[in-house]
Design an enzyme around this catalytic site. Structure first.
Site: not given
Length: 328
Positions: A223-224, A195, A226, A246-249
Site C-alpha cells: 500500500r502506498v 506522518t 499520499d 498528514t491524514g487519511t492518505g
C-alpha cells in the site's frame, strides 16, 4: 537578505489525530514539545545562516525520521505482515523538481533517498527494491529492516491484528488502544495519522516541502499513501505555496489535496489561509478525510489547519522564538 523580503520560516508536523490528554502526564506532554523544538531550532539556524528552503526541510525531516516518537524512519509502524514499508517525498518550489521513494525497508533515511532521486536521476518516484538499489548506489546508509522497529509499535500492531483493522479510518469508530501510562502520547496512537513533514521559505524567497512516513499500522503490504505522491501529500511551487499533509492518505490522493490548495491560490486568487482551510475543513470531510497540513507561501504567510482534535506542529521564523503546539 533584502529588507523587503519576509523572514525565512520553517514549519514542521509530526502527524494529526485524536486527544488522549487524560492519559498523559505533564512530563510526557513536555517531551513531545521538546522533541519538536529540538527539530525546529537547527533548521531555523540553517535558514538564519542563509541556507536554502530545500536544505532546511531536508534537515528537519532527517531529524523527525530519527525520533522514535513519530511514525517515520526509526519508530515506523508495522504492516500486516509485521514488516516496514516507508515512503518519502521532497519538492523544490523554485524549479518544480521533485523526488520520492515508496515501500522501502532498508534505507535508513528515506527522505535522503527521495532527494537523491530528485537530484541524481531522471525520475520522480522509485519504489521497493529498485528504490533501495538506487539509494545504495548513491552511497546512502542502508540498515537491516529491524532498525525501524520499536516494541511500542509492535504492540500497536498486535492490538490492531486482534481487531482485524487497518488503522486508517481514525474516527470515533476506530479502535482505541488502551495505552499504559508508560507509553502514552498526547495524541492517541491508535487513532493518529503518522506522518512527518516540513515546509520552508528561505532568504531568497524560495519554497520547499518534504514529507516522510512509515504508513499505517496493519496496512496491506504494497500500500502506498499520499506522502510520496507529488500533488497529493507533498507539493511546492514558489508561485503559490509549499505544502506537507498528514491524514487519511487515500482521501488526500483522491482530492489531490496539496496541489488543490496551490491551484485555489493560482487560479482562484485565494489567500493561503483561505485555500488551506477550504481543503482541510470543506473538501476532505466530504470523503470522510481526516487530518491536516502545514503550508507556507512566498510572502511568509503560514497556515496549519487540521480537522482532528490535534496535530503535532511547530514553526520558527528567523530571529524569533520557535513555537510548538499539539492541540487547538
Amino acid at each position: 537578505m533584502t529588507p523587503s523580503r519576509p523572514l525565512p520560516l520553517i514549519a514542521i508536523h509530526g502527524g494529526a489525530g485524536t486527544m488522549s490528554r487524560s492519559h498523559i502526564s505533564a512530563e510526557q506532554d513536555a517531551a513531545y514539545h521538546a522533541a519538536l523544538q529540538s527539530i525546529l531550532l537547527p533548521a531555523q539556524q540553517l535558514l538564519a545562516d542563509g541556507g536554502s528552503a530545500l536544505d532546511a526541510v531536508s534537515l528537519a525531516v532527517d531529524l523527525l525520521e530519527d525520533c522514535p516518537l513519530f511514525n517515520a524512519g526509526h519508530g515506523s509502524v508495522f504492516t500486516h505482515d509485521e514488516t516496514h514499508e516507508l515512503d518519502a517525498a521532497v519538492m523544490d518550489g523554485a524549479s518544480l523538481r521533485a523526488g520520492a521513494v515508496a515501500c522501502v525497508s532498508r534505507v535508513r533515511r528515506p527522505l535522503r533517498a527521495a532527494r537523491a532521486v530528485m537530484e541524481h536521476s531522471e525520475h520522480v518516484l522509485l519504489v521497493g527494491a529498485g528504490a533501495e538499489a538506487f539509494a545504495q548506489g548513491q552511497g546512502l546508509e542502508m540498515v537491516s529492516p529491524d532498525y525501524f522497529s520499536t516494541e511500542a509499535r509492535r504492540a500497536q500492531l498486535h492490538r490492531a491484528l486482534a481487531s482485524d483493522k487497518a488503522l486508517l479510518d481514525h474516527d470515533g469508530a476506530a479502535l482505541v488502544f488502551q495505552q499504559s501510562t508508560a507509553d502514552a502520547a498526547p495524541l492517541d496512537e491508535g487513532r493518529k495519522f503518522g506522518t512527518v513533514g516540513a515546509v520552508a521559505l528561505d532568504a531568497h524567497g524560495n519554497l520547499a516541502a518534504a514529507t516522510s512516513t512509515g504508513g499505517m499500522t496493519n496496512k496491506r503490504p504494497g500500500r502506498v499513501g499520499d506522502t510520496p505522491l507529488i500533488g497529493a501529500g507533498t507539493y511546492a511551487d514558489n508561485r503559490t505555496a509549499a505544502v506537507s499533509c498528514t491524514g487519511t492518505g487515500e482521501m488526500f490522493i483522491r482530492t489531490a489535496a496539496a496541489y488543490d490548495l496551490c491551484a485555489r491560490m493560482a487560479y482562484g486568487g485565494q489567500s493561503l489561509k483561505a485555500a488551506a482551510q477550504q481543503v482541510v475543513m470543506d473538501v476532505l470531510p466530504t470523503l470522510n478525510g481526516r487530518g491536516g497540513l502545514i503550508a507556507v507561501d512566498a510572502q511568509g504567510n503560514l497556515s496549519l489547519p487540521f480537522n482532528t482534535e490535534g496535530m503535532y506542529r511547530g514553526w520558527a521564523r528567523v530571529g524569533e522564538a520557535a513555537h510548538t503546539a499539539i492541540f487547538r
